[in-house]
Design an enzyme around this catalytic site. Structure first.
Site, PDB file in Angstrom:
ATOM      1  N   LYS A  45       0.806  -1.215   0.000  1.00  0.00           N
ATOM      2  CA  LYS A  45       0.000   0.000   0.000  1.00  0.00           C
ATOM      3  C   LYS A  45       0.846   1.274   0.000  1.00  0.00           C
ATOM      4  CE  LYS A  45      -4.023  -2.065   0.060  1.00  0.00           C
ATOM      5  NZ  LYS A  45      -4.976  -1.967  -1.075  1.00  0.00           N
ATOM      6  N   ASP A  46       2.129   1.156   0.317  1.00  0.00           N
ATOM      7  CA  ASP A  46       3.005   2.330   0.218  1.00  0.00           C
ATOM      8  C   ASP A  46       2.968   2.911  -1.188  1.00  0.00           C
ATOM      9  OD1 ASP A  46       3.743   1.829   2.798  1.00  0.00           O
ATOM     10  OD2 ASP A  46       5.865   1.497   2.385  1.00  0.00           O
TER      11      ASP A  46
END
Length: 345
Positions: A45-46
């Site tokens: 998700k970064d």
């Protein structure tokens, strides 16, 4: 200077792939795991947090003292909170009550304001974390709602980064890509890129038992009878995310809580990879897939391991939690014996 960055955001992306040698030994294909836990926020998700926030900056939507609002099962929240710290924005997150206390503590440690919402309500219920996030965003001045489930930039982040990385790392030899589907961005963006490179690559989505995505892909209809509570976080849905490109997915495999839990613990024991619950889910999906599809030594399979197991120590790695679910007594592999602790008196 080599391997030196201005801030932690420079570490996002370019995650390694590792060959699985034991858990998948009965599968003739070569199997690699792409370890997204090597991102600084320890999850895939970064990539979307940075991409969406920087895109909002370019459009002038984010300014000094802006507030970023999002719905999250945990990982997206960590990533957004991390990016907000570096960028100087405030962060407000709506999470479901399936989220374990240590995850909420982690979010607060990164400066986020957290709203906990009931998980087992309809997506359009005003108490759902989707609706709560939308309401907060509408009521908060100078705010931007990330809206990962319906944001095409979720797909674009993986089209620009994850897909090309997999193609380059496998030297174009990848034949199958497996990834868990929640918002759908990881699989859709990566799959879109890989299909453009080679239409014959099979893109396999992993769905949860209790989710509507697999049936919707097969029938084009939402079957409410498919919906029931389940434990795997960040996978499956009771709504259809716009970030999920069904036309890029060849097939869905549905996995349950129990076998995914066993597989997660097995990967730690046999491959020394401490992955999250979805690590077990995606591996279980491959094993189920291999039982109904012919795989050969010429196939090269990539599994996306989305996050790190440190966020699941009191869940899937906990004997107590496993016993509470009734999983330990039914463990077909009997791995639970390995996890028992002896107290010396």
């Amino acid at each position: 200077m080599s391997n030196v960055y201005d801030n932690i955001l420079g570490l996002i992306g370019h995650t390694p792939m590792v060959k699985l040698n034991t858990v998948t030994k009965d599968i003739p294909a070569t199997v690699y795991a792409k370890l997204e836990s090597y991102n600084p926020g320890h999850s895939t998700k970064d990539r979307i947090a940075l991409h969406i926030i920087e895109n909002a900056e370019k459009k002038g939507l984010l300014k000094e003292d802006s507030v970023v609002v999002e719905t999250t099962s945990g990982n997206t929240g960590f990533s957004i909170a991390m990016v907000c710290i570096i960028k100087g924005y405030k962060c407000i997150l709506a999470v479901s009550d399936k989220t374990k206390p240590e995850k909420i503590s982690y979010l607060k440690a990164l400066g986020a304001t957290v709203y906990i919402c009931p998980a087992n309500v309809a997506a359009d219920d005003p108490r759902s974390y989707y609706e709560v996030a939308k309401r907060i965003a509408s009521e908060t001045p100078n705010s931007v709602y990330i809206n990962q489930y319906f944001n095409e930039l979720n797909i674009d982040a993986h089209y620009q980064t994850t897909g090309p990385e997999i193609w380059e790392q496998t030297e174009g030899k990848v034949t199958h890509l497996f990834a868990c589907t929640g918002t759908g961005g990881t699989l859709s963006g990566s799959g879109k890129f890989l299909k453009e490179k080679n239409p014959d690559i099979k893109i396999i989505g992993v769905d949860a038992d209790g989710s509507i995505l697999k049936t919707y892909h097969e029938t084009g209809e939402i079957h409410k009878e498919d919906v029931h509570p389940y434990q795997i976080e960040g996978m499956g849905k009771n709504l259809i995310p716009a970030a999920l490109l069904f036309d890029k997915i060849d097939e869905f495999v549905r996995v349950n809580d129990e076998m995914s839990a066993y597989r997660t613990r097995e990967i730690a024991l046999k491959e020394a990879i401490m992955g999250g619950y979805t690590t077990g889910a995606v591996t279980q999906a491959l094993i189920q897939y291999s039982q109904s599809h012919e795989l050969t030594k010429d196939d090269m399979i990539v599994l996306i391991f989305p996050d790190h197991g440190s966020r699941y120590i009191t869940k899937v790695y906990s004997d107590k939690w496993m016993a509470e679910q009734g999983f330990v007594n039914n463990c077909v592999h009997n791995y639970d014996e390995v996890f028992k602790t002896e107290f010396i008196k």
